[in-house]
Design an enzyme around this catalytic site. Structure first.
Site, short mmCIF file in Angstrom:
data_model
loop_
_atom_site.label_atom_id
_atom_site.label_comp_id
_atom_site.label_asym_id
_atom_site.label_seq_id
_atom_site.Cartn_x
_atom_site.Cartn_y
_atom_site.Cartn_z
CG MET A 295 83.14 38.81 52.25
SD MET A 295 83.60 39.76 53.66
CE MET A 295 85.18 39.42 53.87
NE ARG A 296 82.94 40.19 44.77
CZ ARG A 296 83.94 39.62 44.39
NH1 ARG A 296 84.91 40.49 43.50
NH2 ARG A 296 84.31 38.22 44.21
CB ILE B 213 80.25 49.57 46.92
CG1 ILE B 213 79.81 48.53 47.97
CG2 ILE B 213 79.32 50.05 45.94
CD1 ILE B 213 78.98 47.38 47.22
N GLY C 17 75.35 34.71 56.12
CA GLY C 17 73.79 35.20 56.12
C GLY C 17 73.11 35.54 57.54
CB SER C 18 73.70 35.33 61.06
OG SER C 18 74.82 36.39 61.39
CG ASN C 19 74.29 40.72 60.44
OD1 ASN C 19 73.94 41.38 61.24
ND2 ASN C 19 75.54 40.35 60.42
CE LYS D 262 85.11 46.35 42.49
NZ LYS D 262 85.11 46.37 44.07
CG HIS E 240 83.59 46.87 60.00
ND1 HIS E 240 84.16 46.01 59.10
CD2 HIS E 240 84.63 47.08 60.86
CE1 HIS E 240 85.40 45.83 59.41
NE2 HIS E 240 85.72 46.47 60.44
CG ASN F 98 79.39 47.62 55.45
OD1 ASN F 98 79.25 46.27 55.22
ND2 ASN F 98 80.55 47.67 55.89
C1 GRF Z 1 79.26 40.19 60.13
O1 GRF Z 1 80.11 40.27 61.20
C2 GRF Z 1 79.35 41.72 59.42
O2 GRF Z 1 79.42 42.79 60.43
C3 GRF Z 1 80.49 41.70 58.43
O3 GRF Z 1 80.43 40.46 58.12
C4 GRF Z 1 79.70 39.35 58.87
C5 GRF Z 1 78.65 38.75 58.27
O4 GRF Z 1 78.12 37.65 58.80
N1 GRF Z 1 80.57 42.74 57.62
P1 GRF Z 1 76.88 37.07 58.34
O5 GRF Z 1 77.08 36.51 56.97
O6 GRF Z 1 75.75 38.10 58.30
O7 GRF Z 1 76.38 36.02 59.45
#
Ligand code: GRF
Length: 193
Positions: A90-91, A93, A12-14, A65, A109, A107
């Protein structure tokens, strides 16, 4: 102000970068819900600290789903969520969410799509020996890391880089580019509407 829900499965760093951007006034949005499909994900601790409401589900306790996505749609609509922001969810949609939130799912990536879609994009790029990789932010469609691209930023892979230093560089870009891009998109929409 747009209401968003963040979907995440991991650290969840994002999620954190988006929350921090909102707090310092760089992103005009409110995070109404964190949706998480793993009970052990660190993002849950972050959301608790931020007092963000959480919908955490176990995909295995549903028949399909469509069934768990219908429940997610109810949770989102209850909170009038405008946009879904995927941040390490990680799924794929499915049609239930895609139809309800058509063109309103985004999203991030960690590669320059269409290169290196799918899991471990940073490792894929590193092992392929490419000299340039980066980050892509895109609208979500039914494919795996496909859908119209909104923003990209490239970075050089140096001789001295390891997979670890490369991952650090990628994440640094992500944490700046994701909130920035969401803000730019919301601003553009407010001019159109
Ligand atoms: C990120 O690198 C994002 O680009 C990818 O999954 C990772 C998630 O990292 N889709 P975090 O959980 O936000 O740290």
């Amino acid at each position: 102000m747009k209401k968003i829900a963040i979907f995440a499965s991991g650290s969840g760093s994002n999620f954190q970068a988006i929350m921090d951007s909102i707090k310092i006034g760089n992103l005009d949005a409110s995070v109404e819900l964190l949706v998480c499909d793993r009970q052990d994900a660190y993002v849950l601790e972050r959301a608790n600290r931020e007092q963000t409401p959480i919908f955490c589900f176990n995909p295995k306790s549903y028949e399909s789903k469509a069934e768990f996505e219908s429940e997610i749609v109810l949770e989102l609509n209850k909170r009038n969520v405008d946009y879904i922001i995927l941040a390490g969810y990680m799924r794929l949609i499915g049609p239930t969410l895609l139809n309800e939130f058509s063109n309103r799912i985004i999203n991030i990536h960690p590669s320059l799509l269409p290169s290196f879609p799918g899991k471990d994009a940073i490792g894929q790029a590193f092992r392929a020996g490419v000299k340039v990789t980066g980050v892509t932010i895109h609208f979500v469609d039914e494919g795996m890391d496909t859908g119209p691209i909104i923003a990209q930023e490239a970075l050089n892979i140096d001789e001295s880089d390891t997979e670890i230093t490369l991952a650090e560089k990628v994440h640094e870009i992500e944490h700046r580019l994701y909130p920035e891009t969401i803000q730019a998109l919301f601003q553009k929409l407010s001019v159109i509407n």
